[in-house]
Design a protein around this motif. Structure first.
Motif, PDB file in Angstrom:
ATOM      1  N   LEU A  27       0.803  -1.224   0.000  1.00 52.08           N
ATOM      2  CA  LEU A  27       0.000   0.000   0.000  1.00 52.08           C
ATOM      3  C   LEU A  27       0.835   1.272   0.000  1.00 52.08           C
ATOM      4  O   LEU A  27       0.365   2.333   0.408  1.00 52.08           O
ATOM      5  CB  LEU A  27      -0.969  -0.019   1.192  1.00 52.08           C
ATOM      6  CG  LEU A  27      -1.932  -1.212   1.206  1.00 52.08           C
ATOM      7  CD1 LEU A  27      -2.798  -1.183   2.446  1.00 52.08           C
ATOM      8  CD2 LEU A  27      -2.778  -1.252  -0.061  1.00 52.08           C
ATOM      9  N   GLY A  28       2.051   1.184  -0.490  1.00 47.22           N
ATOM     10  CA  GLY A  28       2.913   2.359  -0.564  1.00 47.22           C
ATOM     11  C   GLY A  28       3.787   2.472   0.660  1.00 47.22           C
ATOM     12  O   GLY A  28       3.593   1.789   1.655  1.00 47.22           O
ATOM     13  N   HIS A  37       4.379   4.959  -6.193  1.00 46.45           N
ATOM     14  CA  HIS A  37       2.966   5.223  -5.888  1.00 46.45           C
ATOM     15  C   HIS A  37       2.603   6.689  -6.145  1.00 46.45           C
ATOM     16  O   HIS A  37       1.538   6.970  -6.700  1.00 46.45           O
ATOM     17  CB  HIS A  37       2.643   4.826  -4.444  1.00 46.45           C
ATOM     18  CG  HIS A  37       2.323   3.379  -4.282  1.00 46.45           C
ATOM     19  ND1 HIS A  37       1.044   2.887  -4.381  1.00 46.45           N
ATOM     20  CD2 HIS A  37       3.123   2.300  -4.051  1.00 46.45           C
ATOM     21  CE1 HIS A  37       1.053   1.576  -4.201  1.00 46.45           C
ATOM     22  NE2 HIS A  37       2.306   1.199  -4.008  1.00 46.45           N
ATOM     23  N   ARG A  38       3.466   7.626  -5.762  1.00 42.63           N
ATOM     24  CA  ARG A  38       3.172   9.054  -5.977  1.00 42.63           C
ATOM     25  C   ARG A  38       3.087   9.388  -7.463  1.00 42.63           C
ATOM     26  O   ARG A  38       2.131  10.008  -7.911  1.00 42.63           O
ATOM     27  CB  ARG A  38       4.238   9.932  -5.313  1.00 42.63           C
ATOM     28  CG  ARG A  38       4.035  10.133  -3.829  1.00 42.63           C
ATOM     29  CD  ARG A  38       4.977  11.187  -3.262  1.00 42.63           C
ATOM     30  NE  ARG A  38       6.381  10.907  -3.513  1.00 42.63           N
ATOM     31  CZ  ARG A  38       7.142  10.095  -2.778  1.00 42.63           C
ATOM     32  NH1 ARG A  38       6.613   9.461  -1.746  1.00 42.63           N
ATOM     33  NH2 ARG A  38       8.407   9.913  -3.064  1.00 42.63           N
ATOM     34  N   GLY A  41       0.294   7.337  -9.497  1.00 39.36           N
ATOM     35  CA  GLY A  41      -1.078   7.747  -9.234  1.00 39.36           C
ATOM     36  C   GLY A  41      -1.917   6.696  -8.538  1.00 39.36           C
ATOM     37  O   GLY A  41      -1.462   5.603  -8.214  1.00 39.36           O
ATOM     38  N   SER A  42      -3.153   7.054  -8.350  1.00 41.87           N
ATOM     39  CA  SER A  42      -4.076   6.239  -7.565  1.00 41.87           C
ATOM     40  C   SER A  42      -4.386   4.895  -8.208  1.00 41.87           C
ATOM     41  O   SER A  42      -4.806   3.962  -7.515  1.00 41.87           O
ATOM     42  CB  SER A  42      -5.377   7.009  -7.328  1.00 41.87           C
ATOM     43  OG  SER A  42      -6.006   7.299  -8.562  1.00 41.87           O
ATOM     44  N   GLU A  43      -4.170   4.755  -9.500  1.00 39.63           N
ATOM     45  CA  GLU A  43      -4.452   3.475 -10.170  1.00 39.63           C
ATOM     46  C   GLU A  43      -3.615   2.333  -9.572  1.00 39.63           C
ATOM     47  O   GLU A  43      -4.091   1.199  -9.455  1.00 39.63           O
ATOM     48  CB  GLU A  43      -4.172   3.567 -11.680  1.00 39.63           C
ATOM     49  CG  GLU A  43      -5.031   4.568 -12.414  1.00 39.63           C
ATOM     50  CD  GLU A  43      -4.401   5.967 -12.489  1.00 39.63           C
ATOM     51  OE1 GLU A  43      -4.834   6.741 -13.354  1.00 39.63           O
ATOM     52  OE2 GLU A  43      -3.494   6.282 -11.697  1.00 39.63           O
ATOM     53  N   LEU A  45      -2.330   2.211  -6.438  1.00 45.07           N
ATOM     54  CA  LEU A  45      -2.840   1.922  -5.093  1.00 45.07           C
ATOM     55  C   LEU A  45      -4.155   1.143  -5.163  1.00 45.07           C
ATOM     56  O   LEU A  45      -4.356   0.185  -4.412  1.00 45.07           O
ATOM     57  CB  LEU A  45      -3.029   3.210  -4.294  1.00 45.07           C
ATOM     58  CG  LEU A  45      -3.534   3.034  -2.857  1.00 45.07           C
ATOM     59  CD1 LEU A  45      -2.608   2.134  -2.057  1.00 45.07           C
ATOM     60  CD2 LEU A  45      -3.693   4.396  -2.197  1.00 45.07           C
ATOM     61  N   GLU A  46      -5.031   1.510  -6.079  1.00 41.99           N
ATOM     62  CA  GLU A  46      -6.301   0.793  -6.234  1.00 41.99           C
ATOM     63  C   GLU A  46      -6.063  -0.664  -6.631  1.00 41.99           C
ATOM     64  O   GLU A  46      -6.707  -1.576  -6.110  1.00 41.99           O
ATOM     65  CB  GLU A  46      -7.179   1.493  -7.261  1.00 41.99           C
ATOM     66  CG  GLU A  46      -7.738   2.820  -6.767  1.00 41.99           C
ATOM     67  CD  GLU A  46      -8.376   3.644  -7.872  1.00 41.99           C
ATOM     68  OE1 GLU A  46      -8.646   3.104  -8.971  1.00 41.99           O
ATOM     69  OE2 GLU A  46      -8.598   4.849  -7.635  1.00 41.99           O
ATOM     70  N   ARG A  49      -4.816  -2.489  -3.606  1.00 43.29           N
ATOM     71  CA  ARG A  49      -5.925  -2.759  -2.676  1.00 43.29           C
ATOM     72  C   ARG A  49      -6.749  -3.955  -3.140  1.00 43.29           C
ATOM     73  O   ARG A  49      -7.196  -4.762  -2.324  1.00 43.29           O
ATOM     74  CB  ARG A  49      -6.803  -1.521  -2.530  1.00 43.29           C
ATOM     75  CG  ARG A  49      -6.176  -0.466  -1.654  1.00 43.29           C
ATOM     76  CD  ARG A  49      -7.115   0.703  -1.428  1.00 43.29           C
ATOM     77  NE  ARG A  49      -6.514   1.643  -0.500  1.00 43.29           N
ATOM     78  CZ  ARG A  49      -6.654   2.947  -0.566  1.00 43.29           C
ATOM     79  NH1 ARG A  49      -7.417   3.498  -1.515  1.00 43.29           N
ATOM     80  NH2 ARG A  49      -6.076   3.728   0.317  1.00 43.29           N
ATOM     81  N   GLY A  71      -0.201   2.622 -13.891  1.00 42.55           N
ATOM     82  CA  GLY A  71      -0.873   3.912 -13.743  1.00 42.55           C
ATOM     83  C   GLY A  71      -0.359   4.926 -14.737  1.00 42.55           C
ATOM     84  O   GLY A  71      -0.313   4.673 -15.934  1.00 42.55           O
ATOM     85  N   ARG A  72       0.088   6.063 -14.235  1.00 43.49           N
ATOM     86  CA  ARG A  72       0.566   7.155 -15.090  1.00 43.49           C
ATOM     87  C   ARG A  72       2.060   7.111 -15.366  1.00 43.49           C
ATOM     88  O   ARG A  72       2.610   8.057 -15.924  1.00 43.49           O
ATOM     89  CB  ARG A  72       0.183   8.488 -14.458  1.00 43.49           C
ATOM     90  CG  ARG A  72      -1.332   8.695 -14.435  1.00 43.49           C
ATOM     91  CD  ARG A  72      -1.686  10.004 -13.812  1.00 43.49           C
ATOM     92  NE  ARG A  72      -1.392   9.917 -12.388  1.00 43.49           N
ATOM     93  CZ  ARG A  72      -2.125  10.466 -11.448  1.00 43.49           C
ATOM     94  NH1 ARG A  72      -3.173  11.183 -11.762  1.00 43.49           N
ATOM     95  NH2 ARG A  72      -1.810  10.336 -10.184  1.00 43.49           N
TER      96      ARG A  72
END
Length: 167
Positions: A27-28, A37-38, A41-43, A45-46, A49, A71-72
């Protein structure tokens, strides 16, 4: 397989997969994990999860690897691996080597031809950089894989020099 060493930021690497020196929670955290993770992006972390809600309810064990979206980031995937904390009283080098083998196994499952690795366990987990570099390079060289290029991406001059000395 071509193995190269570059000095830079792993989050900037254009590769099929970059490897995250993750903590077991997925989870980072700090260091490479936090940066991925920063910037990703949130993709990411999602996706982590979702992994925790399914097959990895207790997290990821040291020496194992699992993939998520990037993610990005300019990569396609992030392969998360948990390195061991260095110990003077217990030899954990087989677990560290497993991080590289398992990451390459996951890369093969993904069909990745280029993979970028950081110096797993050599940051806050305290592994001496010279030994971390030796284990990383020897393990990658000895692991059968379809990956065409492995790139060790090192953030500091010290790390770069130790990995370059193994080439």
């Amino acid at each position: 397989m071509r193995i190269i060493v570059v000095k830079g930021d792993i989050t900037d690497q254009r590769a099929d997969a970059i490897v995250n020196a993750a903590n077991s929670s997925l989870l980072g955290g700090g260091g490479v994990d936090g940066a991925i993770h920063r910037k990703g992006g949130s993709e990411i972390l999602e996706a982590c999860r979702r992994l925790r809600a399914s097959a990895y309810g207790r997290g990821l064990d040291a020496g194992q690897a699992v993939a998520t979206t990037a993610g990005r980031l300019p990569a396609k995937w992030v392969i998360h691996t948990v390195g061991p904390v260095h110990s003077r009283s217990e030899d954990r080098s087989k677990t560290l080597a497993s991080c590289y083998r398992e990451s390459l196994r996951v890369a093969d499952e993904l069909g990745a031809s280029t993979v970028a690795f950081p110096a797993v366990s050599a940051g806050i987990y305290g592994w001496p950089m010279d030994d971390a570099a030796r284990i990383a390079v020897e393990t990658v060289r000895a692991t059968p894989t379809k990956v065409e290029e492995v790139r060790f991406v090192l953030f500091t001059d010290e790390a770069y020099e130790h990995f370059q000395a193994q080439m």
